[in-house]
Design an enzyme around this catalytic site. Structure first.
Site, PDB file in Angstrom:
ATOM      1  N   GLU A 234      -1.987  -7.251   7.003  1.00 44.15           N
ATOM      2  CA  GLU A 234      -0.593  -7.458   7.806  1.00 44.15           C
ATOM      3  C   GLU A 234      -0.459  -8.065   8.723  1.00 44.15           C
ATOM      4  OE1 GLU A 234       3.270  -7.363   7.763  1.00 44.15           O
ATOM      5  OE2 GLU A 234       3.318  -5.301   7.591  1.00 44.15           O
TER       6      GLU A 234
ATOM      7  N   HIS B 122       1.210  -0.799   0.040  1.00 42.72           N
ATOM      8  CA  HIS B 122       0.300  -0.147  -0.262  1.00 42.72           C
ATOM      9  C   HIS B 122       0.570   1.275   0.284  1.00 42.72           C
ATOM     10  CE1 HIS B 122       1.037   0.757   4.155  1.00 42.72           C
ATOM     11  NE2 HIS B 122       0.786  -0.223   4.182  1.00 42.72           N
TER      12      HIS B 122
END
Length: 193
Positions: free
Chosen positions: A88, A12
């Site tokens: 994550e 990202h």
């Protein structure tokens, strides 16, 4: 990965917490102006690298979703497959903290930790084994041309497992937010956005 598969893996764009040195884990902060520009640059670069994709896979965390929005605005890829296996690594109680915060609340807990292995020392965080297992599960299913949006630490683990690197070496891999990683034919190539 299935034979002949190619994965274009990106992290990202930069978030407010990235810029401030705060570790996000499973928590979120929005993309900065720079992060939005990185997401748009990745979308433009993907036009050359993968004008057509068989799958668009992403972590469901907000910062990855913002990056996907930029990619979807530029491409007619298939519907997004939101997959928690691309999220994550959870740092448990350390999600959203800085190193200073961790040291203050858990004195000496990071003593002897390397720059990279400290992530897995959180008392209630995700284990290295669990993170590796979900990455292997996801990688095994991929076929055709796949565009995947994930996170810094998880990207290291994905690339490390793909290359069959020792764990310590995998954790040292770069995590640039202005790079697309091409995983194909047993190799990983860094492609600037």
């Amino acid at each position: 990965m299935r034979p002949g598969a190619t994965i274009y893996l990106l992290r990202h764009g930069e978030t407010e917490w990235n810029a401030g040195g705060r570790f996000q884990g499973r928590l979120d902060s929005p993309l900065t102006a720079k992060g939005l520009a990185q997401a748009r640059a990745a979308a433009r670069r993907l036009a050359d690298l993968a004008p057509v994709a068989d799958a668009l896979c992403s972590s469901p965390l907000g910062r990855a979703q913002q990056t996907v929005e930029a990619i979807r605005a530029a491409h007619a890829y298939p519907a997004v497959q939101w997959d928690w296996r691309l999220a994550e690594v959870s740092l448990g109680s350390w999600d959203g903290l800085t190193h200073v915060d961790i040291d203050a609340c858990w004195p000496h807990h990071l003593d002897g930790a390397s720059r990279y292995d400290w992530y897995f020392r959180a008392p209630d965080g995700e284990s290295a084994e669990d993170a590796a297992a979900r990455v292997r599960s996801w990688l095994w299913e991929q076929e055709g041309t796949v565009v995947a949006i994930s996170h810094g630490l998880l990207s290291r683990i994905i690339r490390g497992i793909y290359l069959d690197l020792p764990w310590e070496r995998a954790l040292e891999l770069p995590v640039d937010q202005d790079c697309i990683w091409r995983l194909a034919d047993g190799e990983v190539s860094a492609l600037a956005t």
